[in-house]
Design a protein around this motif. Sequence first.
Motif, mmCIF file in Angstrom:
data_model
loop_
_atom_site.group_PDB
_atom_site.id
_atom_site.type_symbol
_atom_site.label_atom_id
_atom_site.label_comp_id
_atom_site.label_asym_id
_atom_site.label_seq_id
_atom_site.Cartn_x
_atom_site.Cartn_y
_atom_site.Cartn_z
ATOM 1 N N GLY A 16 -14.292 -27.467 97.988
ATOM 2 C CA GLY A 16 -14.977 -28.835 97.437
ATOM 3 C C GLY A 16 -15.709 -28.780 96.245
ATOM 4 N N SER A 19 -13.975 -31.456 93.935
ATOM 5 C CA SER A 19 -14.356 -32.726 93.932
ATOM 6 C C SER A 19 -15.801 -33.194 93.671
ATOM 7 N N PRO A 23 -15.323 -35.922 91.071
ATOM 8 C CA PRO A 23 -14.880 -36.631 92.250
ATOM 9 C C PRO A 23 -13.877 -37.658 92.097
ATOM 10 N N ASP A 24 -13.516 -38.389 90.930
ATOM 11 C CA ASP A 24 -12.467 -39.270 90.910
ATOM 12 C C ASP A 24 -11.100 -38.700 90.681
ATOM 13 N N PHE A 26 -10.308 -35.161 92.091
ATOM 14 C CA PHE A 26 -10.081 -34.446 93.212
ATOM 15 C C PHE A 26 -10.563 -34.870 94.636
ATOM 16 N N ASP A 27 -9.881 -34.620 95.501
ATOM 17 C CA ASP A 27 -10.616 -35.002 96.822
ATOM 18 C C ASP A 27 -9.790 -33.938 97.926
ATOM 19 N N LEU A 28 -10.283 -33.766 99.062
ATOM 20 C CA LEU A 28 -9.843 -33.019 99.948
ATOM 21 C C LEU A 28 -9.002 -33.938 100.907
ATOM 22 N N ASP A 29 -7.767 -33.448 101.375
ATOM 23 C CA ASP A 29 -6.889 -34.089 102.233
ATOM 24 C C ASP A 29 -7.327 -33.676 103.793
ATOM 25 N N ALA A 34 -7.438 -29.289 98.598
ATOM 26 C CA ALA A 34 -7.593 -30.135 97.547
ATOM 27 C C ALA A 34 -6.370 -31.054 97.187
ATOM 28 N N THR A 37 -6.345 -37.247 93.215
ATOM 29 C CA THR A 37 -6.141 -38.437 93.536
ATOM 30 C C THR A 37 -5.791 -39.311 92.447
#
Length: 74
Positions: A16, A19, A23-24, A26-29, A34, A37
């Motif tokens: 993480g 992100s 944060p805008d 990368f995210d975790l699925d 990662a 997005t």
Amino acid sequence: MALEIKINREICMGSGNCSFWAPDVFDLDDDGVAIVTSIDGSPEEKVILAAQGCPTQAISIIRDGEVIVQGAPS
Ligand code: SF4
């Protein structure tokens, strides 16, 4: 921002960090891996910091064909 972001999903450990820094972008699925997005959701320097801060070097950043951050190859 003409950035290309590549994530090596095989070696992402789901920390993480990316992100946290951007944060805008990368995210975790649902698998805890990662994903990107939005290519231009955060400032470029934050995206680069995110890639440099990846503990497994799973992220590569390419700008206009030039490798800015070299992650581990897929
Ligand atoms: S910082 Fe690296 S290891 Fe951590 S979630 Fe992002 S891509 Fe995966």
